[in-house]
Motif scaffolding. Structure first.
Motif, PDB file in Angstrom:
ATOM      1  N   SER A   1      -1.463   6.277  -0.530  1.00 20.85           N
ATOM      2  CA  SER A   1      -1.227   4.836  -0.331  1.00 20.85           C
ATOM      3  C   SER A   1      -1.390   4.032  -1.616  1.00 20.85           C
ATOM      4  CB  SER A   1      -2.181   4.293   0.733  1.00 20.85           C
ATOM      5  OG  SER A   1      -3.531   4.493   0.345  1.00 20.85           O
ATOM      6  N   ASN A   2      -1.856   4.680  -2.671  1.00 25.56           N
ATOM      7  CA  ASN A   2      -2.081   3.989  -3.942  1.00 25.56           C
ATOM      8  C   ASN A   2      -1.072   4.450  -4.990  1.00 25.56           C
ATOM      9  OD1 ASN A   2      -4.310   2.544  -2.945  1.00 25.56           O
ATOM     10  ND2 ASN A   2      -5.694   4.233  -3.415  1.00 25.56           N
TER      11      ASN A   2
ATOM     12  N   GLN B   1       7.152   0.408   0.393  1.00 27.36           N
ATOM     13  CA  GLN B   1       6.299   1.575   0.600  1.00 27.36           C
ATOM     14  C   GLN B   1       5.257   1.758  -0.498  1.00 27.36           C
ATOM     15  OE1 GLN B   1      10.367   3.750   1.618  1.00 27.36           O
ATOM     16  NE2 GLN B   1       8.648   5.174   1.691  1.00 27.36           N
TER      17      GLN B   1
ATOM     18  N   ASN C   1       2.539  -0.037  -3.465  1.00 22.52           N
ATOM     19  CA  ASN C   1       1.736  -1.245  -3.646  1.00 22.52           C
ATOM     20  C   ASN C   1       2.055  -1.998  -4.929  1.00 22.52           C
ATOM     21  OD1 ASN C   1       0.452  -0.935  -1.242  1.00 22.52           O
ATOM     22  ND2 ASN C   1      -1.522  -0.336  -2.073  1.00 22.52           N
TER      23      ASN C   1
END
Length: 723
Positions: free
Chosen positions: A496-497, A515, A517
């Protein structure tokens, strides 16, 4: 008095004798340049004059040895001094002392929105050119960003004529203070690489004067550029390097340009047009590495033997020839024969640090959800770097701007250096530009490694291969190449990073934008690219760059691909979109861009006050000043670029919803507040009336808008223009 010319030192000595009045006026530096020009011209033979109007090698044109007048030596390019080539060939000379500092490409310089930094950039690259004894630097480029597929956009200054104008003027002044002429290119309408040698551009007068000429005009009238390079393409049926309308009528008559027009290499097509339509020095024609008699090769140039025959036969007079030679002599007296010309410096640490500073100020933070950036080293144990551009050399390639650099810090090197020992940094390729690579295998390896990382830094984008960001060919697709979109999808699924770092000179499609960050635009940033990028990623430098062109969601959101033509039918290309280029088109059609012109985030926050006008009414001779307060409301020092746009509320002819007419980069400490002011006059309110063939400031109601980007307007105020 008999004088033997033995080299540059002897020439300097001769010039020093001028005070004794024992040498001709043209060598007397105390005399006005125009008087010296006329004196030298009167002493030259017809053959010597004609010889000065064409090349004698790949990158030089002759002087007059008999009179001690030196040659002209040109060098690419806009963001670094090119390595030496052989006299008559494109092959490299293999010198050991011509490794330069690579400065960031001009898209990055434009993204700084910092004219003061542009001056320093120009001064530094001028020092490098002067040290190498070049008296003409072939750059900067100011062709307008019309389509994101143009392979040469990375060499230019974006889509807006006002931004390009404000950034090119200090660059020129910085270069020329070193006794090196800036050669502004490519004049004009060179907005694609496809069919560039043949295509005839069809464009209305409004678009020509409002969009495609302003940066050239500023370069000439404000920057006082000493040379201009003609483009390959044609306009009104005449090739731009010898074009009556562009060169004689506009450049030399209307703008009073007193410098030299050089052809792009191989752009000259006709002797009569070269004689009469404003070309001063011809380069690159008929050059043939396999020719047995190279000297005759240069004698076959359009302005060589064919011109001399016409002169001697009386078919043409020497009027045009004398004008060409006057301009060339003027160039020489301003550069090589200027005794106050500094010596320059080359490949220095100071130049490298200037390049790093430009890169740091030009890097644009496009997206930063959940404040993923900057990377907190105290909370990050493992970083995975993915992508070929993290390790690929990006200073070479791309055509004439290719460079032989003293060194180049890759993104991976910079990230490892700035991460230090406390953070583990691993690397996997993820994708490769090689056709032999197994894309699926590379993608799966990267996804597997990403599962174990705290942060994934994907470093991809374009490169300088054919059909990407390269001279001679345009991109074939708006998408990222080498299946990078699929790779980013896979990385986002398992981590997610994910930070996407794009190295490119063009906008690209981002189907994965929601999608990931964080997204960072890092350009082609030269020698110190890796260190500049890492300093931003880890927060030592607060990003302050803003986009010099619009990122559309899809290619059809760009006007050249919506209603215009790109790249045309091989014979012509019609700019049917007219003045509605970039954000002007997005505003007109109410299209929400992916990232707007002028967009760029920071690690701090800025609060804008309300724009105020010093008066509500102005007449044509007046000027009006607008002020707005800007406050740093975050916890980090940072810089904000305050942008002024003007909206003509009611006009006789269609106008853009708004146009950039001012900007200011302000540096603020936490809680610091500054008042920014902009003063405009009639010229900032004018449009080009193609019926009257003049600039018109139409009386009526206007609106001044202050924004953080073209799509982020914070405040506005109305005012009136009266006769």
């Amino acid at each position: 008095m008999k004088v033997w010319i033995l080299g540059a030192v002897s020439l300097w000595t001769i010039c020093s004798f001028a005070q004794q009045r024992e040498v001709p006026i043209y060598l007397d530096n105390d005399q006005p340049i125009e008087k010296r020009v006329e004196d030298a011209l009167a002493r030259m033979t017809l053959e010597e004059k004609a010889a000065m109007t064409h090349a004698q090698s790949k990158f030089s044109s002759p002087g007059v040895p008999r009179l001690g007048i030196p040659e002209n030596w040109m060098s690419d390019g806009p963001h670094g001094v090119r390595e030496e080539l052989l006299w008559d060939q494109w092959n490299i000379a293999k010198w050991t002392n011509d490794s330069c500092i690579a400065f960031p490409a001009l898209t990055c310089l434009a993204a700084t929105w910092n004219p003061e930094l542009s001056y320093i950039y120009g001064s530094n690259i001028g020092e490098e050119a002067r040290y190498r004894n070049k008296n003409v630097l072939l750059g900067p480029g100011v062709n307008i960003y019309r389509s994101p597929l143009n392979g040469r956009n990375f060499e230019y200054m974006g889509e807006d004529p006002f931004l390009a104008s404000r950034m090119v003027v200090p660059y020129i002044k910085g270069v020329q203070k070193n006794g090196v002429a800036a050669c502004v290119k490519h004049y004009a309408l060179n907005n694609q690489e496809t069919d560039r040698h043949y295509v005839d551009v069809e464009v209305g007068d409004r678009a020509l004067y409002e969009i495609y000429l302003p940066a050239f005009k500023a370069a000439v009238q404000e920057g006082k550029a000493w040379t201009i390079m003609g483009a390959y393409n044609s306009y009104k049926g005449q090739f731009c390097s010898h074009n009556q309308y562009l060169i004689n009528d506009i450049l030399k008559r209307d703008w009073q340009f007193d410098g030299v027009v050089v052809s792009d290499w191989g752009a000259t097509r006709d002797t009569d047009q070269a004689i009469h339509n404003g070309l001063d020095i011809e380069f690159g024609t008929w050059s043939n590495e396999s020719a047995k008699d190279i000297d005759n090769d240069y004698k076959n140039y359009y302005l060589s033997t064919p011109y001399l025959k016409k002169l001697k036969s009386g078919e043409v007079s020497d009027k045009e020839l004398n004008d060409k030679v006057r301009r060339i002599l003027r160039l020489i007296f301003r550069t090589t024969m200027n005794p106050n010309r500094p010596y320059g410096s080359f490949g220095t640490k100071e130049h490298a640090m200037t390049g790093r500073k430009v890169a740091q100020e030009g890097i644009v933070l496009l997206q930063n959800k959940e404040n993923l950036l900057p990377i907190d080293k105290d909370r990050t144990k493992k970083i995975l770097v993915v992508g070929e551009n993290a390790v690929k050399t990006l200073c070479d390639g791309g055509g004439s701007s290719t460079l032989k650099v003293k060194y180049e810090v890759s993104p991976l090197q910079g990230i490892r250096t700035w991460a230090g020992r406390q953070v583990e940094v691993n690397y996997v390729a993820g994708y490769a530009s090689s056709k032999e690579a197994n894309a699926l295998q590379l993608r799966m390896e990267a996804a597997q490694a990403a599962e174990q990382a705290d942060i994934v830094l994907f470093v991809g984008g374009l490169n300088k291969n054919w059909n990407q960001d390269a001279e001679g060919a345009d991109r074939q697709t708006f998408d990222l190449p080498y299946q990078q979109n699929e790779l980013i999808d896979e990385l986002a699924k398992v981590n997610s990073n994910v930070v996407v770092v794009l190295i490119a000179g063009n906008a690209v499609a981002m189907p994965w934008v929601k999608q990931v960050n964080a997204i960072v635009m890092s350009w082609y940033n030269g020698t110190e690219a890796g260190n500049a990028l890492a300093s931003v990623l880890f927060g030592e430098v607060n990003p302050s760059g803003k986009l010099p062109f619009t990122f559309p969601v899809k290619l059809e959101d760009n006007s050249a691909h919506s209603i215009g033509e790109f790249p045309g039918d091989g014979k012509k290309v019609a700019y049917k979109e007219g003045i509605f280029v970039g954000y002007r088109w997005a505003d007109k059609e109410k299209i929400k861009p992916l990232f707007a012109f002028g967009h760029g985030l920071s690690y701090t926050t800025f609060q804008y006050g309300k724009i105020m006008a010093d008066k509500k009414e102005m007449i044509e001779t007046d000027r009006i000043t607008f002020t707005v307060s800007v406050k740093n409301t975050g916890g980090k020092a940072g810089a904000e670029i305050v942008q002024l746009y003007i909206n003509d509320i009611n006009s006789r002819l269609p106008r853009p919803v708004k146009e950039l007419k001012g900007f200011k980069k302000v540096y603020l400490q936490p809680e610091e507040e500054q008042v920014v002011s902009f003063t405009i006059g009639k010229e900032e309110l004018s449009y080009y009336d193609d019926e009257k063939h003049e600039w018109v400031a139409e009386p009526g109601e206007f609106r001044a808008l202050i924004g953080a980007s073209s799509a982020d307007i914070r405040s506005s105020v109305k005012f009136n223009l009266d006769k």
